[in-house]
Design a protein around this motif. Structure first.
Motif, PDB file in Angstrom:
ATOM      1  N   ASP A   1       0.806  -1.218   0.000  1.00  0.00           N
ATOM      2  CA  ASP A   1       0.000   0.000   0.000  1.00  0.00           C
ATOM      3  C   ASP A   1       0.836   1.265   0.000  1.00  0.00           C
ATOM      4  O   ASP A   1       0.317   2.353  -0.307  1.00  0.00           O
ATOM      5  CB  ASP A   1      -0.919   0.022   1.229  1.00  0.00           C
ATOM      6  N   ASN A   2       2.129   1.170   0.295  1.00  0.00           N
ATOM      7  CA  ASN A   2       2.971   2.355   0.443  1.00  0.00           C
ATOM      8  C   ASN A   2       4.089   2.472  -0.582  1.00  0.00           C
ATOM      9  O   ASN A   2       4.800   3.486  -0.605  1.00  0.00           O
ATOM     10  CB  ASN A   2       3.591   2.382   1.843  1.00  0.00           C
ATOM     11  N   VAL A   3       4.282   1.468  -1.420  1.00  0.00           N
ATOM     12  CA  VAL A   3       5.385   1.476  -2.381  1.00  0.00           C
ATOM     13  C   VAL A   3       4.871   1.048  -3.748  1.00  0.00           C
ATOM     14  O   VAL A   3       4.238  -0.005  -3.878  1.00  0.00           O
ATOM     15  CB  VAL A   3       6.543   0.557  -1.940  1.00  0.00           C
ATOM     16  N   ASN A   4       5.161   1.874  -4.755  1.00  0.00           N
ATOM     17  CA  ASN A   4       4.734   1.608  -6.125  1.00  0.00           C
ATOM     18  C   ASN A   4       5.927   1.811  -7.046  1.00  0.00           C
ATOM     19  O   ASN A   4       6.616   2.832  -6.964  1.00  0.00           O
ATOM     20  CB  ASN A   4       3.590   2.579  -6.494  1.00  0.00           C
ATOM     21  N   VAL A   5       6.182   0.843  -7.929  1.00  0.00           N
ATOM     22  CA  VAL A   5       7.258   0.974  -8.909  1.00  0.00           C
ATOM     23  C   VAL A   5       6.645   0.990 -10.309  1.00  0.00           C
ATOM     24  O   VAL A   5       5.553   0.460 -10.530  1.00  0.00           O
ATOM     25  CB  VAL A   5       8.285  -0.166  -8.788  1.00  0.00           C
ATOM     26  N   TYR A   6       7.358   1.609 -11.252  1.00  0.00           N
ATOM     27  CA  TYR A   6       6.813   1.707 -12.602  1.00  0.00           C
ATOM     28  C   TYR A   6       7.955   1.766 -13.616  1.00  0.00           C
ATOM     29  O   TYR A   6       9.098   2.115 -13.299  1.00  0.00           O
ATOM     30  CB  TYR A   6       5.926   2.950 -12.742  1.00  0.00           C
TER      31      TYR A   6
END
Length: 632
Positions: free
Chosen positions: A352-357
């Motif tokens: 819920d706190n870390v997003n990679v792209y």
């Protein structure tokens, strides 16, 4: 506020008057020069929100902007180059050399600006003659309107329309030699009457007209399903007129008004544009899993541009020495191009706190017709009966479209109980046919060309930390950039001096840049709150122009801004002291050669070599504000 339960309105307006933006020290020697240079601004925006039914809403914005100032040139100082002297204003290949009149002080606190020749008699009806008595002046008025409506066709599909119109009218009068001043008659033997005379070579009265209409329609889905889409079309029509009475040579100052008409300008030149653009675009998002999302899109664009170059008036002397005659009309010069630009992004939510792209992106900026062409003999080819000759001249006025391809990877995160927001990205882009505009100071002409290729890569980071100290937030950013010419590029292909900037860094691209700041809010009793917000901005060195390997570099620098406020803890009122650039650091943003420099045909060339004076455009120095605000 609301007018009723279906219509709301908002009105915003702003006015400011900067009486003395900088000091003109030509005033010390020239009683006709103005010491104060300032500007005035009026801005207003009226917004209507209309919600007649549950599934339809409309929003109308009307904007008006009026700006006027004491000349188009503001913070500019002169650098005298390697030869260490203020090069003269050179006319007629060196037959006339007017003393520059300025010193070589680049401290940035004083700016030498002559105020031009005596009142002017323009060669055409637009712009009107004798703007502001021949003193530098600039004014523009802009009206913008935008209507957007959204119709929820059903619970899953929305149709959106955006209609925009812009009207701009502007005129200005300024002198672009940055000098040309005789302190006494002996300094200008070619003109014995000269005594404290500002010749104002390089002047121009310009009138700009822009009317632009755009229409966009989008269909967007928001299904409760893994796949959603957006489809759209866009249309634009832009009409532009650029009319200018120019004093590039200033025949009248030296030889008297035009013997046929009495006009004092060298010529009146008009550029008439009609630009058309249409595009079709679409995008899709696919939630592959609850954590993994793929999105992508593509845009097809087509642009067509048509330009006419018209010279209603040419000074008789100019026509006699080879310039185009009065009444010249180039006929239509056309440019058109099409492009398909796709992009795609893959996102993964680790938690819920870390997003990679990771994303792949492309871009497109259409080419066009250069509007800086002088009405000299090279335009005669446009009237030739030989199609090959006509096409060769047109090709010399056209610059090609610019495209970009590349991508980036990154992470967006909120850590330590979401008290720390941290974002990091790395990117790599290749720009082909980068559009670059350089100034030829001997021919007195801008030239828009295409750089072969620029490759830029780097890393960006920003953070925002809600610290354990009550009311204290620390935030900042850091960027590393490596932007270089990666293919052969001659920035001045017509000056006969071959040069290749391949391997050189591109302009205004520092290797390192960023800022560090904090914001501290603390109750101080009696319902008051104290606020302190300092911000340090820093940059490493960078080139300031795209002209040669020896272009001027801005050295590494740092600036400091501080805001201190006291006010009601519920923000009903606040009094603030704001200081910008408190260390009074003068930063060079762009540079370019000063017009009317010494060329190889000038007799002074043997003594001084090529003229090398540079115009340095600077940021503002220290600014102090006292600001009060009330909310009700």
């Amino acid at each position: 506020g609301p007018l009723n339960d279906k219509v709301g309105v908002r009105l915003a307006a702003r006015y400011n008057n900067i009486v003395k933006q900088y000091y003109n020290y030509a005033h010390d020697d020239d009683p006709n020069a103005e010491a104060k240079k300032g500007q005035r601004n009026v801005l207003a925006r009226l917004t209507f929100q209309f919600d007649p039914v549950d599934n339809f809403s409309a929003n109308l914005k009307l904007n008006y902007v009026r700006h006027s100032n004491d000349g188009t040139i503001t913070n500019a100082v002169m650098d005298c180059g390697a030869n260490g002297v203020a090069d003269p204003i050179t006319l007629f290949g060196g037959a006339v050399n007017i003393p520059a009149g300025y010193g070589c002080d680049t401290s940035g606190h004083y700016h030498y600006r002559v105020n031009g020749a005596p009142p002017l008699v323009a060669g055409g009806v637009a712009p009107p003659p004798d703007i502001n008595g021949g003193k530098p002046y600039s004014e523009f008025n802009i009206f913008m309107g935008r209507l957007q409506w959204d119709w929820n066709i059903n619970d899953s599909v929305t149709l959106t329309s955006v209609t925009s119109y812009m009207r701009m009218r502007a005129r200005d009068d300024d002198w672009y030699s940055y000098g040309g001043y005789c302190v006494d008659a002996t300094a200008c033997p070619f003109y014995p009457a000269a005594d404290h005379t500002s010749f104002g070579q390089g002047g121009g009265i310009a009138h700009h007209v822009l009317d632009q209409l755009t229409q966009e329609v989008r269909l967007t889905s928001h299904y409760d399903a893994p796949v959603n889409f957006m489809l759209g079309v866009f249309y634009e029509h832009r009409h532009i007129e650029f009319n200018t009475d120019q004093y590039a040579v200033n025949f009248a100052t030296l030889l008297g008004p035009d013997p046929v008409t009495g006009y004092t300008s060298d010529w009146l030149k008009e550029h008439l544009y009609n630009n058309y653009a249409v595009s079709v675009f679409g995008s899709m998002t696919w939630d592959i899993t609850q954590q993994l999302q793929l999105s992508g899109g593509v845009r097809w664009s087509h642009e067509r541009k048509i330009n006419h170059i018209v010279v209603p008036y040419m000074n008789a002397i100019g026509a006699a020495i080879g310039f185009v005659p009065s009444g010249f009309d180039s006929g239509p010069i056309e440019f058109s191009d099409s492009n398909i630009s796709p992009e795609a992004t893959l996102r993964y939510e680790i938690n819920d706190n870390v997003n990679v792209y990771a994303s792949y992106k492309t871009g497109f900026k259409s080419g066009g017709i250069d509007d800086s062409a002088l009405p000299s003999s090279n335009l005669f080819g446009l009237t030739s009966s030989d199609p090959a000759v006509v096409q060769k001249v047109k090709d010399g006025l056209i610059y090609q479209s610019e495209t970009a391809k590349g991508g980036e990877v990154g992470v967006k995160s909120q850590l330590f109980g979401r008290s720390l927001t941290l974002n990091l990205s790395g990117y790599y882009y290749v720009f082909d046919n980068l559009q670059v505009q350089n100034f030829d100071a001997v021919a007195i002409q801008y030239q828009t060309t295409n750089a072969g290729q620029v490759t830029t890569k780097g890393v960006d980071m920003d953070f925002n930390w809600l610290t354990p100290v009550d009311g204290l937030t620390i935030y900042g950013s850091l960027a590393y950039t490596n932007a270089k010419y990666t293919a052969p590029y001659d920035p001045n292909p017509n000056n006969g001096i071959p040069e290749n900037l391949q391997g050189r860094k591109s302009a205004r691209a520092p290797s390192w840049a960023g800022n560090l700041a904090f914001d501290w809010r603390k109750p101080v009793g009696n319902g008051l709150e104290l606020g302190i917000t300092p911000n340090v901005t820093f940059s490493s060195s960078y080139f300031t122009n795209e002209d040669s390997f020896d272009d001027i570099k801005q050295k590494s620098y740092a600036t400091l801004d501080v805001a201190v406020s006291i006010g009601d803890i519920d923000e009903k009122w606040k009094l603030s002291f704001i200081g910008r650039n408190l260390t009074d650091k003068m930063v060079i943003t762009t540079t370019g050669p000063r017009p009317f420099l010494i060329g190889p045909s000038n007799p002074a060339y043997a003594t001084y070599g090529a003229g090398d004076d540079q115009v340095l455009n600077l940021t503002r120095g220290r600014q102090l504000f006292l600001e009060g605000s009330v909310k009700f």
